[in-house]
Design an enzyme around this catalytic site. Structure first.
Site, short mmCIF file in Angstrom:
data_model
loop_
_atom_site.label_atom_id
_atom_site.label_comp_id
_atom_site.label_asym_id
_atom_site.label_seq_id
_atom_site.Cartn_x
_atom_site.Cartn_y
_atom_site.Cartn_z
N ASP A 1 88.35 0.19 -36.28
CA ASP A 1 88.08 -1.09 -36.41
C ASP A 1 89.34 -1.59 -35.97
O ASP A 1 90.19 -1.36 -36.62
CB ASP A 1 87.22 -2.09 -36.64
CG ASP A 1 87.37 -2.82 -37.79
OD1 ASP A 1 88.47 -2.29 -38.58
OD2 ASP A 1 86.79 -2.86 -38.59
N GLU B 1 85.51 4.22 -40.06
CA GLU B 1 85.67 3.05 -39.92
C GLU B 1 85.97 2.53 -39.31
O GLU B 1 87.06 0.88 -39.36
CB GLU B 1 85.18 2.56 -41.70
CG GLU B 1 84.41 3.23 -42.99
CD GLU B 1 84.27 2.70 -44.04
OE1 GLU B 1 85.05 1.18 -44.34
OE2 GLU B 1 83.96 2.66 -44.50
N GLU C 1 86.74 3.89 -51.86
CA GLU C 1 87.94 3.01 -52.45
C GLU C 1 87.73 3.74 -53.80
O GLU C 1 88.13 2.46 -54.67
CB GLU C 1 87.41 1.97 -51.67
CG GLU C 1 87.43 1.74 -50.51
CD GLU C 1 86.59 0.93 -49.85
OE1 GLU C 1 87.19 0.10 -50.56
OE2 GLU C 1 86.07 -0.49 -49.01
N ASN D 1 86.06 8.86 -49.09
CA ASN D 1 86.61 7.62 -48.74
C ASN D 1 87.31 6.36 -48.69
O ASN D 1 87.40 6.16 -49.40
CB ASN D 1 85.07 7.35 -47.52
CG ASN D 1 85.37 6.29 -46.53
OD1 ASN D 1 85.76 7.26 -45.61
ND2 ASN D 1 84.83 4.90 -46.33
N HIS E 1 90.71 0.82 -40.73
CA HIS E 1 90.93 -0.47 -40.35
C HIS E 1 92.08 -1.49 -39.68
O HIS E 1 93.12 -1.11 -40.94
CB HIS E 1 89.91 -1.54 -41.56
CG HIS E 1 88.62 -1.36 -42.50
ND1 HIS E 1 87.33 -0.77 -40.99
CD2 HIS E 1 88.51 -0.62 -42.90
CE1 HIS E 1 86.82 -1.03 -41.79
NE2 HIS E 1 87.03 -0.27 -43.39
#
Ligand code: G3I
Length: 459
Positions: free
Chosen positions: A267, A265, A160, A202, A238
């Site tokens: 979701d 990641e 990030e 990432n 996400h």
């Protein structure tokens, strides 16, 4: 050359599993082929992983699902800087080592997350700057990657580091202020410490071709052209209630630079589209030959940092959800990572973004609602923005936070202010909404946000 790299990726996954689990892995895989996420992914030369909170490994219901369905793990928090070096020069690997042991005993590969991130810095590092911080961070990378050498399939070396919004540039942080070359310095140090691990960058809000993903794309292209050691890019994913139509094209453009890509990641907001979006993400990965695996950010809905979003593949009782079936079907239907020179590019047309028509009479402007997941000392807020009758070309949501509360992290929006009156503006891909269309963003904070109410302004 490209072909050799693809082949090596497939072999690495297979060898990691085989080394860790020996014959058991091979037998389990063939007995369950097509009926578990791990077996179906492995058949296609890929992994299917979950973020794990190691404290839950002693919970039978949790571990049963983890071991049955997943062949890759990542520590949700235990390998972060604040966990591994709580005091400068004093390293703690208890949680990380426990996860690695569990993985090795159960035929799982391990993603390492994350060597450097502007969040979850230990307090001592937060107070540092300049050359002292630069050397402390490189030492951290070196020590941690050396400790886990040979045990990690891929490291998120830097997490990030790019800004949200339209700039396409770096995010401000004390790490960034040590000099723009901090990312490449970290990658070079990681390569020296663990030459066998794939080294990844990432990030989130990179789920399509947008300013942020293009900024990262340009960095990766520059690194490849100058020989900075980068092997992969992680797309956190996400996700809300829709998926960018160019999700797969975005993965492919990175793969075309000569790096692997991974969904790291995943979701997805609950609701009518959850299963469809999970399926579309899985298909996109399967259609990109350098997409080597998918990780969901948790196991059951109640394990998720997104709380009431019910964002994962298993409900709180451990039952498989519709989204699970959608992923499994997409894994089983997808192509394997090619071991022969690639032939024609995939011809599946990209999935259209879901277009549920609004049924209620729309309101003018926009409306916002918030759901909170709170713990002692912190919270995650998920905010739903609904466009009114005229649709929006942009939106802005305001909150007045109680005293003591502070925003520490925002996704799918750009925050102004962190305490008191704070505002969240759309990012470039979610500002334009049709009448009645819904999008989501979120933020995490310290303190308590209980009782807050959002106000929404549309433009
Ligand atoms: O459980 C403790 C509690 O006992 C303690 O009282 C409280 C005090 O702060 O902390 C609680 O721990 C929290 C922990 O989650 C467990 O819920 C931490 O504060 C909180 O910071 C931590 O949040 C993690 C977050 O990263 C940190 O920023 C989430 O678990 C984790 O899911 C999340 O993961 C990140 C990825 O690393 C990077 N990408 C985004 C993703 C979601 O934010």
């Amino acid at each position: 050359m490209k072909h050799r790299r693809v082949l090596r990726a497939a072999v690495t996954v297979a060898v990691t599993g085989a080394l860790a689990a020996g014959m058991t892995m091979a037998l389990t895989t063939s007995a369950n082929a097509g009926t578990t996420l791990r077996a179906s992914a492995a058949e296609k030369g890929r992994y299917f992983g979950a973020a794990v909170a190691t404290g839950k490994l002693s919970t039978g219901a949790y571990t049963t699902i983890l071991n049955r369905e997943f062949n890759s793990v990542v520590a949700e928090n235990e390998m972060k800087w604040d966990a591994t070096e709580p005091q400068q020069g004093r390293f703690s690997y208890t949680g990380g080592d426990r996860l690695v042991s569990h993985a090795q005993a159960n035929g799982m590969s391990v993603r390492g997350h994350a060597l450097l991130w502007y969040q979850q810095e230990p307090g001592w590092a937060q107070n540092m700057s300049g050359s002292a911080l630069r050397s402390a961070m490189i030492n951290h990378v070196t020590q941690v990657a050396t400790h886990f050498r040979g045990k990690i399939y891929a490291w998120d070396v830097v997490n990030e580091a790019f800004a949200d919004g339209n700039s396409g540039g770096r995010r401000d942080s004390n790490l960034q202020r040590t000099g723009n070359d901090w990312i490449e310095a970290a990658f070079r140090a990681a390569r020296v410490a663990d030459p066998g691990a794939k080294l990844c960058y990432n990030d989130y809000n990179t789920d399509g071709i947008n300013a942020k993903s293009t900024g990262i794309y340009n960095m990766v292209r520059d690194f490849k052209s100058r020989g900075v050691p980068i092997d992969c890019v992680g797309f956190q994913s996400h996700l809300g209630t829709s998926l960018a139509g160019d999700y797969q094209a975005n993965l492919q453009r990175f793969a075309d630079l000569g790096v692997d890509v991974q969904i790291t990641e995943l979701d997805v907001m609950t609701g009518g589209n959850q299963a469809n979006i999970y399926g579309a993400v899985t298909r996109a990965c399967m259609n990109v030959s350098r997409c080597t695996g998918i990780t969901t950010w948790g196991v059951r809905d109640c394990d998720s940092w997104r709380g009431s979003d019910n964002a994962l593949l298993f409900d709180c009782n451990g039952n498989k959800k519709a989204a699970y079936t959608s992923v499994l079907n997409a894994l089983n239907a997808g192509p394997a990572i090619p071991t022969d020179p690639p032939t024609d590019p995939p011809t599946d047309p990209p999935t259209d973004p879901p277009t549920d028509p609004p049924t209620d009479p729309p309101t003018v402007g926009c409306a916002a609602s918030v759901s909170l997941n709170s713990w002692n000392g912190g919270f995650v807020a998920t905010v739903k923005v609904t466009a009114g009758s005229a649709g929006t070309s942009g939106w802005n949501v305001g909150f007045t936070l109680p005293s003591g509360a502070s925003v520490t992290n925002t996704w799918s929006a750009t925050a102004s202010g962190s305490t008191g009156a704070v505002r969240f503006a759309n990012v470039n891909y979610n500002g334009r909404l049709g009448a009645g269309q819904v999008t989501e963003f979120g933020f995490q904070g310290t303190g308590s946000a209980s009782g807050v109410t959002p106000t929404c302004t549309a433009s």
